[in-house]
Design a protein around this motif. Structure first.
Motif, PDB file in Angstrom:
ATOM      1  N   ARG A  38      96.658 -41.596 -24.164  1.00  0.00           N
ATOM      2  CA  ARG A  38      97.135 -42.314 -22.977  1.00  0.00           C
ATOM      3  C   ARG A  38      97.580 -43.730 -23.328  1.00  0.00           C
ATOM      4  N   ALA A  39      97.186 -44.195 -24.505  1.00  0.00           N
ATOM      5  CA  ALA A  39      97.632 -45.513 -24.973  1.00  0.00           C
ATOM      6  C   ALA A  39      98.777 -45.345 -25.954  1.00  0.00           C
ATOM      7  N   ALA A  40      99.704 -46.300 -25.914  1.00  0.00           N
ATOM      8  CA  ALA A  40     100.798 -46.277 -26.889  1.00  0.00           C
ATOM      9  C   ALA A  40     100.287 -46.823 -28.215  1.00  0.00           C
ATOM     10  N   PRO A  41     100.740 -46.279 -29.339  1.00  0.00           N
ATOM     11  CA  PRO A  41     100.327 -46.829 -30.636  1.00  0.00           C
ATOM     12  C   PRO A  41     100.976 -48.192 -30.863  1.00  0.00           C
ATOM     13  N   ALA A  42     100.368 -49.000 -31.712  1.00  0.00           N
ATOM     14  CA  ALA A  42     100.963 -50.291 -32.064  1.00  0.00           C
ATOM     15  C   ALA A  42     102.280 -50.054 -32.804  1.00  0.00           C
ATOM     16  N   ALA A  43     103.201 -50.998 -32.645  1.00  0.00           N
ATOM     17  CA  ALA A  43     104.525 -50.842 -33.254  1.00  0.00           C
ATOM     18  C   ALA A  43     104.435 -50.684 -34.767  1.00  0.00           C
ATOM     19  N   ASP A  44     103.523 -51.431 -35.409  1.00  0.00           N
ATOM     20  CA  ASP A  44     103.437 -51.326 -36.867  1.00  0.00           C
ATOM     21  C   ASP A  44     102.887 -49.966 -37.305  1.00  0.00           C
ATOM     22  N   VAL A  45     102.085 -49.330 -36.449  1.00  0.00           N
ATOM     23  CA  VAL A  45     101.583 -47.976 -36.751  1.00  0.00           C
ATOM     24  C   VAL A  45     102.740 -46.981 -36.710  1.00  0.00           C
ATOM     25  N   VAL A  46     103.583 -47.102 -35.708  1.00  0.00           N
ATOM     26  CA  VAL A  46     104.748 -46.207 -35.592  1.00  0.00           C
ATOM     27  C   VAL A  46     105.647 -46.386 -36.811  1.00  0.00           C
ATOM     28  N   ALA A  47     105.877 -47.631 -37.190  1.00  0.00           N
ATOM     29  CA  ALA A  47     106.745 -47.901 -38.351  1.00  0.00           C
ATOM     30  C   ALA A  47     106.111 -47.358 -39.633  1.00  0.00           C
ATOM     31  N   GLU A  48     104.801 -47.534 -39.763  1.00  0.00           N
ATOM     32  CA  GLU A  48     104.079 -47.080 -40.967  1.00  0.00           C
ATOM     33  C   GLU A  48     104.169 -45.558 -41.130  1.00  0.00           C
ATOM     34  N   LEU A  49     104.016 -44.824 -40.036  1.00  0.00           N
ATOM     35  CA  LEU A  49     103.906 -43.366 -40.139  1.00  0.00           C
ATOM     36  C   LEU A  49     105.252 -42.653 -40.042  1.00  0.00           C
ATOM     37  N   GLY A  50     106.258 -43.356 -39.513  1.00  0.00           N
ATOM     38  CA  GLY A  50     107.623 -42.839 -39.519  1.00  0.00           C
ATOM     39  C   GLY A  50     107.750 -41.465 -38.881  1.00  0.00           C
ATOM     40  N   ASP A  51     108.583 -40.599 -39.491  1.00  0.00           N
ATOM     41  CA  ASP A  51     108.854 -39.299 -38.865  1.00  0.00           C
ATOM     42  C   ASP A  51     107.789 -38.251 -39.175  1.00  0.00           C
ATOM     43  N   LYS A  52     106.725 -38.678 -39.845  1.00  0.00           N
ATOM     44  CA  LYS A  52     105.615 -37.732 -40.126  1.00  0.00           C
ATOM     45  C   LYS A  52     104.727 -37.524 -38.892  1.00  0.00           C
ATOM     46  N   VAL A  53     104.833 -38.449 -37.934  1.00  0.00           N
ATOM     47  CA  VAL A  53     103.956 -38.390 -36.755  1.00  0.00           C
ATOM     48  C   VAL A  53     104.782 -38.624 -35.492  1.00  0.00           C
ATOM     49  N   VAL A  54     104.558 -37.762 -34.479  1.00  0.00           N
ATOM     50  CA  VAL A  54     105.186 -37.953 -33.169  1.00  0.00           C
ATOM     51  C   VAL A  54     104.090 -38.355 -32.187  1.00  0.00           C
ATOM     52  N   PHE A  55     104.258 -39.493 -31.538  1.00  0.00           N
ATOM     53  CA  PHE A  55     103.282 -39.950 -30.542  1.00  0.00           C
ATOM     54  C   PHE A  55     103.772 -39.587 -29.142  1.00  0.00           C
ATOM     55  N   CYS A  56     102.939 -38.866 -28.386  1.00  0.00           N
ATOM     56  CA  CYS A  56     103.251 -38.521 -27.001  1.00  0.00           C
ATOM     57  C   CYS A  56     102.248 -39.248 -26.107  1.00  0.00           C
ATOM     58  N   GLU A  57     102.738 -39.878 -25.055  1.00  0.00           N
ATOM     59  CA  GLU A  57     101.820 -40.539 -24.128  1.00  0.00           C
ATOM     60  C   GLU A  57     101.451 -39.600 -22.999  1.00  0.00           C
ATOM     61  N   GLY A  58     100.171 -39.518 -22.689  1.00  0.00           N
ATOM     62  CA  GLY A  58      99.738 -38.660 -21.595  1.00  0.00           C
ATOM     63  C   GLY A  58      98.223 -38.618 -21.542  1.00  0.00           C
ATOM     64  N   ASP A  59      97.719 -37.971 -20.502  1.00  0.00           N
ATOM     65  CA  ASP A  59      96.281 -37.902 -20.266  1.00  0.00           C
ATOM     66  C   ASP A  59      95.760 -36.517 -20.617  1.00  0.00           C
ATOM     67  N   VAL A  60      94.662 -36.464 -21.369  1.00  0.00           N
ATOM     68  CA  VAL A  60      94.125 -35.173 -21.825  1.00  0.00           C
ATOM     69  C   VAL A  60      93.588 -34.313 -20.686  1.00  0.00           C
ATOM     70  N   ARG A  61      93.451 -34.887 -19.489  1.00  0.00           N
ATOM     71  CA  ARG A  61      92.985 -34.089 -18.355  1.00  0.00           C
ATOM     72  C   ARG A  61      94.117 -33.299 -17.711  1.00  0.00           C
ATOM     73  N   GLU A  62      95.356 -33.470 -18.223  1.00  0.00           N
ATOM     74  CA  GLU A  62      96.514 -32.768 -17.650  1.00  0.00           C
ATOM     75  C   GLU A  62      96.997 -31.687 -18.606  1.00  0.00           C
ATOM     76  N   ALA A  63      96.952 -30.444 -18.135  1.00  0.00           N
ATOM     77  CA  ALA A  63      97.356 -29.318 -18.978  1.00  0.00           C
ATOM     78  C   ALA A  63      98.791 -29.477 -19.485  1.00  0.00           C
ATOM     79  N   ALA A  64      99.669 -29.982 -18.617  1.00  0.00           N
ATOM     80  CA  ALA A  64     101.084 -30.080 -18.992  1.00  0.00           C
ATOM     81  C   ALA A  64     101.284 -31.033 -20.169  1.00  0.00           C
ATOM     82  N   ALA A  65     100.446 -32.059 -20.264  1.00  0.00           N
ATOM     83  CA  ALA A  65     100.586 -33.016 -21.375  1.00  0.00           C
ATOM     84  C   ALA A  65     100.299 -32.310 -22.703  1.00  0.00           C
ATOM     85  N   HIS A  66      99.266 -31.457 -22.729  1.00  0.00           N
ATOM     86  CA  HIS A  66      98.953 -30.694 -23.947  1.00  0.00           C
ATOM     87  C   HIS A  66     100.075 -29.708 -24.278  1.00  0.00           C
TER      88      HIS A  66
END
Ligand SMILES: NC(=O)c1ccc[n+]([C@@H]2O[C@H](COP(=O)([O-])OP(=O)(O)OC[C@H]3O[C@@H](n4cnc5c(N)ncnc54)[C@H](O)[C@@H]3O)[C@@H](O)[C@H]2O)c1
Length: 268
Positions: A38-66
């Motif tokens: 539900r929290a956005a990653p820090a900008a430097d984390v996104v830059a560090e991990l590049g295209d190896k990681v996709v960050f999705c924002e959402g709440d784990v209590r919502e089936a649609a987010a999963h």
């Protein structure tokens, strides 16, 4: 070649804390990850991990987010090898008597919603893709999954429920999907509490645990995030793990053999 080369992994709560540590280590071991947080990653984390990681924002209590996160993994990485249920909140040891009944009900809904329903919905969204790949589920539990006083009744019951989830899913999904858990002890992270109890901005790192760690934890200090993540690599790797399903790795600095210091809770 890392131990997780070409694995496609879906993890909840990976924008910070232990989850981000797992993501970093998994990427170093050759995996690619989708994170739901539900929290956005820090900008430097996104830059560090590049295209190896996709960050999705959402709440784990919502089936649609999963469902969206699993879909991203399938589209981007072509398969799913591992689901890690990890996003969680703590109750800061709020005792039964400290909570009026309405608070108890609200706190229950929020803590069980995130710590238990969030794991179940993630497992539900991932199960078909994991059956296709012969993959694994790993859940972050806690010393509170087997001991008292790692939380109050709400957190302790939620982590005990997580243990039941691991056992039942390991049974239901055998022999195709391995289902295991890591039960860490204390970690200095941003672990926070339920908004319904006014604890959303309080973090475990602010409690000064490190000052008393040598007395509480048999290994003599609070292990770091990096100390905990090898347990997840061990459970996700496909090479030497054939016998393990329904297993909990008590990775708790030894709390399980000594427990906490106080003899009882003093009926607070
Ligand atoms: N920190 C400890 O001492 C400790 C000890 C034992 C077990 N654990 C467990 O480790 C896991 C990770 O906790 P952490 O210590 O890294 O805490 P953390 O707060 O640093 O990380 C948890 C992540 O989950 C996310 N999250 C929380 N609620 C969410 C929701 N409803 N939807 C989506 N994302 C959500 C947060 O934004 C955060 O990024 C939890 O399951 C926790 O119970 C922590």
């Amino acid at each position: 070649m890392g131990r997780l080369t070409d694995q496609s992994v879906y993890i909840t709560g990976g924008a910070g804390g232990l989850g981000l540590g797992i993501v970093r280590r998994f990427v170093a071991e050759g995996a690619r990850c989708v994170v739901l947080d539900r929290a956005a990653p820090a900008a430097d984390v996104v830059a560090e991990l590049g295209d190896k990681v996709v960050f999705c924002e959402g709440d784990v209590r919502e089936a649609a987010a999963h469902q969206r996160a699993v879909e991203v993994a399938l589209v981007r990485f072509g398969k799913l090898d591992c689901f890690i249920g990890n996003a969680g909140i703590w109750d800061f040891n709020r005792s039964l008597r400290s909570m009026p009944a309405p608070d108890l009900a609200k706190g229950f809904e929020e803590i069980f919603g995130i710590n238990v329903l969030g794991y179940l919905l993630g497992a539900r969204a991932a199960v078909d893709a994991l059956a296709d790949s012969g993959g694994a589920m790993i859940f972050t539990l806690s010393n509170a999954a087997s001991l008292s006083n790692g939380g109050g009744p709400l957190y302790t019951a939620s982590k005990h429920a997580g243990l039941g989830l691991v056992r039942q899913l390991a049974y239901e999904l055998a022999p195709t999907i391995r289902v295991n858990a890591v039960a860490p002890g204390a970690i200095l992270t941003g672990l926070s509490g339920p908004a319904s109890l006014g604890l959303e901005s309080t973090t475990i790192s602010s409690l000064g645990f490190e000052d008393v760690a040598a007395q509480i934890v048999p290994v003599g200090r609070i292990p770091s995030i990096e100390d905990y993540v090898p347990a997840y690599v061990f459970l996700a790797a496909r090479d030497e793990i054939v016998p393990a399903t329904g297993m909990v790795l008590n990775y708790d600095g030894g709390l399980g053999v000594r427990g906490f210091l106080s003899a009882n809770g003093g009926c607070q």
